[in-house]
Design a protein around this motif. Structure first.
Motif, mmCIF file in Angstrom:
data_model
loop_
_atom_site.group_PDB
_atom_site.id
_atom_site.type_symbol
_atom_site.label_atom_id
_atom_site.label_comp_id
_atom_site.label_asym_id
_atom_site.label_seq_id
_atom_site.Cartn_x
_atom_site.Cartn_y
_atom_site.Cartn_z
ATOM 1 N N GLN A 1 69.379 41.602 -27.150
ATOM 2 C CA GLN A 1 68.197 41.218 -26.389
ATOM 3 C C GLN A 1 67.905 39.715 -26.491
ATOM 4 O O GLN A 1 67.382 39.107 -25.583
ATOM 5 N N ASP A 2 68.269 39.131 -27.631
ATOM 6 C CA ASP A 2 68.053 37.700 -27.863
ATOM 7 C C ASP A 2 69.259 37.165 -28.620
ATOM 8 O O ASP A 2 69.337 37.278 -29.850
ATOM 9 N N ILE A 3 70.218 36.575 -27.878
ATOM 10 C CA ILE A 3 71.476 36.191 -28.512
ATOM 11 C C ILE A 3 71.329 35.060 -29.520
ATOM 12 O O ILE A 3 72.269 34.741 -30.234
ATOM 13 N N THR A 4 70.152 34.439 -29.590
ATOM 14 C CA THR A 4 69.944 33.398 -30.598
ATOM 15 C C THR A 4 69.519 34.006 -31.936
ATOM 16 O O THR A 4 69.443 33.301 -32.926
ATOM 17 N N SER A 5 69.230 35.295 -31.953
ATOM 18 C CA SER A 5 68.829 35.975 -33.189
ATOM 19 C C SER A 5 70.021 36.730 -33.772
ATOM 20 O O SER A 5 70.844 37.286 -33.045
ATOM 21 N N ILE A 6 70.064 36.776 -35.073
ATOM 22 C CA ILE A 6 71.154 37.465 -35.775
ATOM 23 C C ILE A 6 70.566 38.657 -36.481
ATOM 24 O O ILE A 6 69.491 38.591 -37.080
#
Length: 174
Positions: free
Chosen positions: A168-173
């Motif tokens: 959903q948010d590719i900047t989050s891991i």
């Protein structure tokens, strides 16, 4: 060892000024007086100037590098009688990363012409990064200290290859 990447850094040093005495006297000689017979009050003001130090990386189509990435320190030194408040100005690594450096002076003491010394200390090598946990560095494929861009690239390749980012948010891991 990796080959050294050579690039050209173009430096520009210029200044802008406003309300300097020499400039006001030239304007008075060339301009016709206004309807009231004098220059407008907006033309009169405190003298001010700005010294601009700019840098561009040449021969590179896209570069995220800023002038501050190439420097360790900048120091500007003024003559003893030039500035009332300060004799020098400096910037050192760790302060704001920027593409331009602007040194501003405003007030009655900023109306003199003078020479100044500008010293630039160039970086000799980029910062190197290592993983605090050696096993993590091995997992990334980095067993020696690496420049920041290589470290970040290896990290994101590891995250993407193992699908550890949030869809959903590719900047989050995860």
């Amino acid at each position: 060892d990796k080959p050294c990447l050579l690039r050209t850094l173009r430096l520009s040093v210029c200044n802008t000024h406003k309300n300097q005495p020499a400039m006001r006297s030239r304007m008075a000689e060339t301009e016709a007086p206004s309807a009231e017979g004098a220059h407008s009050e907006a033309d009169a003001g405190m003298p001010e100037w700005t010294l601009h130090i700019l840098g561009d990386v040449l021969d590179v189509t896209e570069s995220s590098e800023k002038l501050s990435d190439f420097l360790d320190k900048i120091e500007v030194t003024f003559p003893e009688d030039a500035m009332q408040l300060q004799r020098s100005w400096s910037w050192t690594r760790g302060q704001d990363e920027t593409e331009t450096f602007d040194l501003k002076c405003g007030g009655p003491h900023c109306d003199k012409e003078f020479e100044m010394d500008i010293a630039l200390w160039c970086r000799r090598s980029p910062d190197k990064f290592v993983a605090r946990i050696p096993a993590f560095g091995v997992a990334l494929g980095l067993t020696v200290a690496s420049p920041k861009n290589e470290f970040i690239h290896a990290f994101w390749a590891y995250v993407k290859g193992r699908r550890l980012h949030d869809p959903q948010d590719i900047t989050s891991i995860k």
